[in-house]
Write a protein that holds these residues in place. Structure first.
Motif, PDB file in Angstrom:
ATOM      1  N   ALA A 165      39.784  36.030  27.158  1.00 32.20           N
ATOM      2  CA  ALA A 165      39.525  35.508  28.500  1.00 32.20           C
ATOM      3  C   ALA A 165      39.509  36.631  29.528  1.00 32.20           C
ATOM      4  CB  ALA A 165      40.580  34.470  28.875  1.00 32.20           C
ATOM      5  N   LEU A 166      40.437  37.568  29.415  1.00 35.66           N
ATOM      6  CA  LEU A 166      40.476  38.678  30.356  1.00 35.66           C
ATOM      7  C   LEU A 166      39.287  39.612  30.169  1.00 35.66           C
ATOM      8  CD1 LEU A 166      44.283  39.481  30.462  1.00 35.66           C
ATOM      9  CD2 LEU A 166      42.867  38.738  32.364  1.00 35.66           C
ATOM     10  N   ALA A 167      38.911  39.853  28.929  1.00 33.31           N
ATOM     11  CA  ALA A 167      37.748  40.705  28.676  1.00 33.31           C
ATOM     12  C   ALA A 167      36.475  40.055  29.226  1.00 33.31           C
ATOM     13  CB  ALA A 167      37.603  40.956  27.173  1.00 33.31           C
ATOM     14  N   HIS A 168      36.359  38.748  29.055  1.00 33.48           N
ATOM     15  CA  HIS A 168      35.198  38.016  29.582  1.00 33.48           C
ATOM     16  C   HIS A 168      35.142  38.121  31.103  1.00 33.48           C
ATOM     17  CE1 HIS A 168      32.170  34.858  29.983  1.00 33.48           C
ATOM     18  NE2 HIS A 168      32.941  34.332  30.937  1.00 33.48           N
ATOM     19  N   GLU A 169      36.294  37.975  31.760  1.00 37.93           N
ATOM     20  CA  GLU A 169      36.321  38.048  33.220  1.00 37.93           C
ATOM     21  C   GLU A 169      36.005  39.459  33.700  1.00 37.93           C
ATOM     22  OE1 GLU A 169      36.723  36.953  37.225  1.00 37.93           O
ATOM     23  OE2 GLU A 169      36.299  35.840  35.381  1.00 37.93           O
ATOM     24  N   ALA A 170      36.476  40.474  32.966  1.00 40.88           N
ATOM     25  CA  ALA A 170      36.163  41.856  33.334  1.00 40.88           C
ATOM     26  C   ALA A 170      34.656  42.105  33.254  1.00 40.88           C
ATOM     27  CB  ALA A 170      36.907  42.825  32.415  1.00 40.88           C
ATOM     28  N   ARG A 171      34.017  41.574  32.214  1.00 40.77           N
ATOM     29  CA  ARG A 171      32.566  41.709  32.086  1.00 40.77           C
ATOM     30  C   ARG A 171      31.861  40.999  33.248  1.00 40.77           C
ATOM     31  NH1 ARG A 171      31.954  40.513  27.346  1.00 40.77           N
ATOM     32  NH2 ARG A 171      31.041  42.384  26.430  1.00 40.77           N
ATOM     33  N   ARG A 172      32.331  39.804  33.598  1.00 43.62           N
ATOM     34  CA  ARG A 172      31.716  39.051  34.700  1.00 43.62           C
ATOM     35  C   ARG A 172      31.794  39.826  36.008  1.00 43.62           C
ATOM     36  NH1 ARG A 172      32.582  35.843  38.848  1.00 43.62           N
ATOM     37  NH2 ARG A 172      34.836  36.224  38.818  1.00 43.62           N
ATOM     38  N   ARG A 173      32.853  40.588  36.181  1.00 41.74           N
ATOM     39  CA  ARG A 173      33.036  41.367  37.400  1.00 41.74           C
ATOM     40  C   ARG A 173      32.302  42.705  37.356  1.00 41.74           C
ATOM     41  NH1 ARG A 173      38.530  40.518  40.132  1.00 41.74           N
ATOM     42  NH2 ARG A 173      39.081  38.367  39.637  1.00 41.74           N
ATOM     43  N   GLY A 174      31.660  43.012  36.239  1.00 40.06           N
ATOM     44  CA  GLY A 174      30.931  44.267  36.127  1.00 40.06           C
ATOM     45  C   GLY A 174      31.816  45.464  35.831  1.00 40.06           C
ATOM     46  N   MET A 175      32.993  45.214  35.254  1.00 45.79           N
ATOM     47  CA  MET A 175      33.934  46.276  34.926  1.00 45.79           C
ATOM     48  C   MET A 175      33.679  46.811  33.517  1.00 45.79           C
ATOM     49  SD  MET A 175      35.972  46.578  37.601  1.00 45.79           S
ATOM     50  CE  MET A 175      34.615  46.166  38.694  1.00 45.79           C
ATOM     51  N   ASP A 176      34.201  47.999  33.252  1.00 49.45           N
ATOM     52  CA  ASP A 176      34.134  48.577  31.913  1.00 49.45           C
ATOM     53  C   ASP A 176      35.327  48.172  31.059  1.00 49.45           C
ATOM     54  OD1 ASP A 176      31.723  50.275  32.256  1.00 49.45           O
ATOM     55  OD2 ASP A 176      32.978  51.251  33.774  1.00 49.45           O
ATOM     56  N   GLY A 177      36.387  47.698  31.719  1.00 51.73           N
ATOM     57  CA  GLY A 177      37.572  47.303  30.977  1.00 51.73           C
ATOM     58  C   GLY A 177      38.590  46.622  31.870  1.00 51.73           C
ATOM     59  N   VAL A 178      39.710  46.247  31.271  1.00 51.44           N
ATOM     60  CA  VAL A 178      40.778  45.572  31.993  1.00 51.44           C
ATOM     61  C   VAL A 178      42.113  46.141  31.534  1.00 51.44           C
ATOM     62  CG1 VAL A 178      40.825  43.694  30.282  1.00 51.44           C
ATOM     63  CG2 VAL A 178      41.827  43.325  32.543  1.00 51.44           C
ATOM     64  N   VAL A 179      43.050  46.260  32.482  1.00 48.43           N
ATOM     65  CA  VAL A 179      44.432  46.653  32.178  1.00 48.43           C
ATOM     66  C   VAL A 179      45.330  45.523  32.640  1.00 48.43           C
ATOM     67  CG1 VAL A 179      46.296  48.290  32.592  1.00 48.43           C
ATOM     68  CG2 VAL A 179      43.922  49.099  32.487  1.00 48.43           C
ATOM     69  N   CYS A 180      46.188  45.029  31.752  1.00 55.22           N
ATOM     70  CA  CYS A 180      47.044  43.897  32.096  1.00 55.22           C
ATOM     71  C   CYS A 180      48.395  44.033  31.412  1.00 55.22           C
ATOM     72  CB  CYS A 180      46.381  42.579  31.692  1.00 55.22           C
ATOM     73  SG  CYS A 180      46.133  42.411  29.906  1.00 55.22           S
ATOM     74  N   GLY A 181      49.236  43.024  31.614  1.00 54.77           N
ATOM     75  CA  GLY A 181      50.545  42.933  30.969  1.00 54.77           C
ATOM     76  C   GLY A 181      50.736  41.505  30.505  1.00 54.77           C
ATOM     77  N   HIS A 182      51.845  40.893  30.924  1.00 49.59           N
ATOM     78  CA  HIS A 182      52.134  39.473  30.799  1.00 49.59           C
ATOM     79  C   HIS A 182      52.602  39.021  29.421  1.00 49.59           C
ATOM     80  CE1 HIS A 182      52.243  35.314  31.956  1.00 49.59           C
ATOM     81  NE2 HIS A 182      51.262  34.976  31.152  1.00 49.59           N
ATOM     82  N   ILE A 183      51.891  39.362  28.343  1.00 43.09           N
ATOM     83  CA  ILE A 183      52.233  38.800  27.035  1.00 43.09           C
ATOM     84  C   ILE A 183      53.126  39.718  26.192  1.00 43.09           C
ATOM     85  CG2 ILE A 183      50.193  37.325  26.930  1.00 43.09           C
ATOM     86  CD1 ILE A 183      48.909  39.373  25.066  1.00 43.09           C
ATOM     87  N   HIS A 184      53.563  40.843  26.773  1.00 37.60           N
ATOM     88  CA  HIS A 184      54.503  41.741  26.089  1.00 37.60           C
ATOM     89  C   HIS A 184      53.972  42.223  24.737  1.00 37.60           C
ATOM     90  CE1 HIS A 184      58.337  40.324  28.443  1.00 37.60           C
ATOM     91  NE2 HIS A 184      57.241  40.259  29.186  1.00 37.60           N
ATOM     92  N   ARG A 185      52.699  42.502  24.705  1.00 31.96           N
ATOM     93  CA  ARG A 185      52.108  42.990  23.448  1.00 31.96           C
ATOM     94  C   ARG A 185      51.200  44.184  23.726  1.00 31.96           C
ATOM     95  NH1 ARG A 185      47.684  40.301  19.341  1.00 31.96           N
ATOM     96  NH2 ARG A 185      48.358  41.363  17.452  1.00 31.96           N
ATOM     97  N   PRO A 186      51.709  45.416  23.548  1.00 29.83           N
ATOM     98  CA  PRO A 186      50.870  46.588  23.807  1.00 29.83           C
ATOM     99  C   PRO A 186      49.663  46.612  22.881  1.00 29.83           C
ATOM    100  CG  PRO A 186      52.878  47.202  22.642  1.00 29.83           C
ATOM    101  CD  PRO A 186      53.036  45.773  23.031  1.00 29.83           C
TER     102      PRO A 186
END
Length: 297
Positions: free
Chosen positions: A227-248
């Motif tokens: 879901a985050l990768a899809h939203e990053a693509r929709r925004r025209g980004m090359d990638g996304v950096v996040c946290g939340h799920i405690h899984r590097p």
């Protein structure tokens, strides 16, 4: 919202720890940036950027001393605090704030004073900070989300990730229940690892084991990442950096670079950017650094 937490002096401590929020700005190289050691020496930055999240200051599970060691060893030009830095959910139930947690706050503020650009993107556990969008606290900028441009020109969307978690957004009671169960697992984990340490065995995470073994948890993590990768693509980004799920994690999802910097409760990990734009996940515990072993409160 802070009034329900603790006495005035403690509320002021939390306010001093919070940075300001500004929505979706380009965060480009800062000038004269650097972070020195606590003894006042000013060292040139070793890294261009550091991303950390899910510290959960205010909880017994927070590995504050390990984080201090990491921050001292990794001075940088810009430091991203990608949400859940202070755990407001736990602090509402019970006030817990040892000196090591205050030391983390002071270390971050000291880095900001010495020229490191510090950007704070609040998460669901410190969502109270979203009321402070556009403000600065001790040189720390609070932003709703950010766009980071790497040295090699890639544009990365920086967000905590909770806004793409259906449980947090639409079943808050279930999120609170899950948080309580997670805290219980961490308490059991501290007992287990105190015993393992006496036997000379390495640190082992009960909750991470359960996450990887339970099919529904694995399915949730996969959907979250996609879901985050899809939203990053929709925004025209090359990638996304996040946290939340405690899984590097750092992987390609249909041409989008997905980066999760992990946490400072179990994985003790961070995402770092080198001077040439190369990204790397650093596992601090894996480098032989001590992990705090506390008795369950």
């Amino acid at each position: 919202m802070l009034k329900s937490w603790a006495p005035a002096a403690q509320r002021q401590l939390v306010r001093d720890a919070l940075p300001p929020l500004t929505g979706g700005r380009d965060v480009r190289p800062a000038t004269n940036a650097g972070a020195g050691d606590d003894d006042g020496e000013r060292n040139p930055p070793l890294l261009r950027s550091v991303f950390i999240s899910d510290i959960h200051l205010g909880t017994p599970g927070c590995q504050a001393k390990a984080l201090l060691g990491f921050l001292k060893a990794h001075p940088c030009e810009r430091l991203y605090l990608v949400g859940d830095i202070i755990d407001g959910w736990q602090l509402r139930r019970r006030w817990y704030w040892p000196q090591s947690h205050n030391d983390v706050v002071q270390k971050i503020l000291r880095a900001a004073r010495k020229g490191c650009r510090v950007i704070f993107v609040p998460g669901n556990h410190d969502e109270f900070a979203r009321h402070f969008v556009g403000h600065h606290f001790g040189g720390v900028e609070v932003v709703e989300e950010a766009i980071h441009v790497t040295a090699d020109g890639r544009r990365l969307w920086v967000t905590h990730g909770d806004l793409y978690d259906g449980v947090v957004q639409y079943a808050r009671w279930l999120a609170y229940l899950g948080d309580s169960l997670y805290e219980l697992a961490l308490r059991l984990n501290r007992h287990l690892n105190s015993w393992r340490a006496m036997l000379g065995l390495p640190y082992w995470s009960l909750s991470q084991y359960l996450k990887h073994r339970v099919k529904s948890a694995v399915s949730f993590i996969t959907r979250f990442e996609e879901a985050l990768a899809h939203e990053a693509r929709r925004r025209g980004m090359d990638g996304v950096v996040c946290g939340h799920i405690h899984r590097p994690q750092m992987r390609d999802i249909d041409g989008i670079l997905y980066c999760n910097d992990g946490d400072w409760v179990e994985s003790l990990s961070a995402l770092v950017e080198h001077a040439d734009g190369r990204l790397e996940i650093v596992h601090w515990a894996a480098r032989g650094e001590a992990v705090e072993m506390r008795a369950a409160a």
